[in-house]
Scaffold this motif. Structure first.
Motif, PDB file in Angstrom:
ATOM      1  N   SER A   1       0.827  -1.200   0.000  1.00 59.82           N
ATOM      2  CA  SER A   1       0.000   0.000   0.000  1.00 59.82           C
ATOM      3  C   SER A   1       0.863   1.253   0.000  1.00 59.82           C
ATOM      4  CB  SER A   1      -0.898   0.016   1.233  1.00 59.82           C
ATOM      5  OG  SER A   1      -0.130   0.250   2.403  1.00 59.82           O
ATOM      6  N   TRP A   2       0.215   2.399  -0.276  1.00 60.23           N
ATOM      7  CA  TRP A   2       0.923   3.682  -0.219  1.00 60.23           C
ATOM      8  C   TRP A   2       1.489   3.909   1.173  1.00 60.23           C
ATOM      9  CZ3 TRP A   2      -0.707   7.549   3.135  1.00 60.23           C
ATOM     10  CH2 TRP A   2       0.017   8.749   3.056  1.00 60.23           C
ATOM     11  N   LEU A   3       0.738   3.560   2.219  1.00 64.84           N
ATOM     12  CA  LEU A   3       1.220   3.775   3.573  1.00 64.84           C
ATOM     13  C   LEU A   3       2.448   2.909   3.862  1.00 64.84           C
ATOM     14  CD1 LEU A   3       0.820   5.305   6.184  1.00 64.84           C
ATOM     15  CD2 LEU A   3      -0.865   3.597   6.902  1.00 64.84           C
ATOM     16  N   ASP A   4       2.459   1.686   3.358  1.00 62.40           N
ATOM     17  CA  ASP A   4       3.645   0.825   3.507  1.00 62.40           C
ATOM     18  C   ASP A   4       4.850   1.444   2.790  1.00 62.40           C
ATOM     19  OD1 ASP A   4       2.332  -1.129   5.003  1.00 62.40           O
ATOM     20  OD2 ASP A   4       1.661  -2.197   3.208  1.00 62.40           O
ATOM     21  N   ASP A   5       4.603   1.954   1.584  1.00 62.81           N
ATOM     22  CA  ASP A   5       5.687   2.591   0.835  1.00 62.81           C
ATOM     23  C   ASP A   5       6.204   3.819   1.566  1.00 62.81           C
ATOM     24  OD1 ASP A   5       5.687   0.763  -1.206  1.00 62.81           O
ATOM     25  OD2 ASP A   5       4.358   1.918  -2.502  1.00 62.81           O
ATOM     26  N   LEU A   6       5.293   4.573   2.181  1.00 64.70           N
ATOM     27  CA  LEU A   6       5.704   5.762   2.923  1.00 64.70           C
ATOM     28  C   LEU A   6       6.555   5.384   4.125  1.00 64.70           C
ATOM     29  CD1 LEU A   6       5.477   8.829   3.095  1.00 64.70           C
ATOM     30  CD2 LEU A   6       3.396   8.542   4.452  1.00 64.70           C
ATOM     31  N   ARG A   7       6.139   4.375   4.844  1.00 61.35           N
ATOM     32  CA  ARG A   7       6.929   3.904   5.989  1.00 61.35           C
ATOM     33  C   ARG A   7       8.329   3.473   5.560  1.00 61.35           C
ATOM     34  NH1 ARG A   7       4.407   2.343  10.839  1.00 61.35           N
ATOM     35  NH2 ARG A   7       2.137   2.302  10.874  1.00 61.35           N
ATOM     36  N   ALA A   8       8.409   2.861   4.381  1.00 64.11           N
ATOM     37  CA  ALA A   8       9.689   2.351   3.889  1.00 64.11           C
ATOM     38  C   ALA A   8      10.477   3.418   3.121  1.00 64.11           C
ATOM     39  CB  ALA A   8       9.455   1.133   2.996  1.00 64.11           C
ATOM     40  N   ARG A   9       9.962   4.664   3.077  1.00 63.14           N
ATOM     41  CA  ARG A   9      10.614   5.777   2.382  1.00 63.14           C
ATOM     42  C   ARG A   9      10.779   5.513   0.889  1.00 63.14           C
ATOM     43  NH1 ARG A   9       9.286   9.769   5.358  1.00 63.14           N
ATOM     44  NH2 ARG A   9      10.109   9.767   7.466  1.00 63.14           N
TER      45      ARG A   9
END
Length: 327
Positions: A2-10
């Protein structure tokens, strides 16, 4: 992923474009998402299940988010469920008690990430108790509606203390890579940006309003409920809005009780008619132009891609900060 997972992973730019009624639409959201941020559309007055579906479908396969106002949900039956059914990357449920809207959204699809915008640590605790996936700490310098009590940096620190593992975005006064670096260094996952996007080429904001924002200094905004009362809107009394100072705010900004009494008496001052007419002709001298103190950082209209390129320099600022610390 998800976008939120991608955000967490930078793996994505840590910038969310705030959903702003009248200043954000499908075109703006699409441009933001195409340039690496997360574009959001706003569900506001007069929305229907059909209009929501149509807007989401226009955004196609790109990631996007949708913002709704909690206090307005009783007036929009079925709209929240229609939003969730489109499976956006983020649904923002803000302004008012989040408990019932969060419950309904989870019942519709528990996998859709939910965010709540907060203006106090008490609001943050309430949102966290509801089990949201993301908290937006919006300081009083932010444009548009929200709480007007605590500034971004102290609020962010308070919210981070109670958020635990729940990610936090900072909102209010952020319009440059330097500002984004500052809130990330403090512990935010990223920034929720509004005012800077209102003056982008792709924004539906009228030219007269964009020019007024660009001409304003950081000290030329005011937090007030004067426009909500003048236009007889249903915003909760504890959620005013930050807008550019103008003739209406100078006349009525410190006389809200008098304004309400005058309108209830039939509006002998004619302020409702004045503000309504000014909105129709995009006249910033009397119409509400919602903008935050970040207006003082904005000098010219530019594209979304150009703004996000500037915000993307946050890594350079963080590296330089690390160098200064000798790390």
């Amino acid at each position: 992923m998800s976008w939120l997972d991608d955000l967490r992973a930078r793996r994505t730019l840590p910038v969310v474009q705030a959903p702003m009624a009248g200043a954000s639409d499908v075109r703006l959201a699409a441009a933001v998402s195409d340039a690496g941020g997360l574009g959001m559309i706003s569900v506001a007055y007069g929305a229907t299940e059909e209009s929501v579906r149509g807007s989401c479908e226009e955004l196609g396969e790109r990631p996007f988010g949708v913002g709704l106002m909690n206090w307005q949900q009783p007036e929009l039956p079925g709209v929240l469920e229609a939003v969730v059914a489109q499976r956006p990357e983020l649904v923002s449920l803000s302004f008012g008690d989040p408990e019932e809207p969060v419950r309904r959204a989870r019942a519709a699809d528990p996998s859709v990430p939910l965010a709540v915008q907060v203006g106090s640590v008490e609001e943050a605790r309430r949102a966290l108790d509801c089990g949201v996936d993301l908290v937006v700490a919006r300081g009083s310098e932010g444009g548009g509606h929200g709480r007007g009590v605590v500034a971004t940096l102290p609020l962010l620190q308070q919210v981070l203390e109670v958020a635990g593992e729940t990610p936090v975005l900072a909102a209010g006064g952020i319009a440059t890579g330097r500002g984004l670096a500052a809130v990330i260094a403090a512990g935010a996952l990223g920034a929720w940006v509004g005012t800077a996007f209102t003056v982008c080429t792709e924004s539906p904001f009228a030219g007269e309003l964009k020019r007024a924002v660009l001409a304003a200094g950081a000290d030329e905004t005011i937090y007030s409920s004067v426009f909500d009362r003048a236009l007889r809107l249903g915003w909760p009394s504890d959620h005013g809005g930050r807008a550019l100072r103008n003739e209406v705010t100078e006349e009525w900004g410190g006389r809200i009780d008098e304004l309400v009494a005058s309108i209830e008496a039939g509006d002998p001052s004619g302020v409702t008619e004045r503000v309504t007419a000014a909105r129709q002709r995009n006249d910033p001298s009397e119409a509400p132009v919602y903008a935050g103190q970040a207006a003082g950082l904005l000098e010219q209209e530019r594209s979304v891609a150009e703004l996000l390129a500037e915000l993307g320099t946050y890594r350079d600022h963080l590296r330089r900060a690390g160098d200064r610390l000798g790390s």
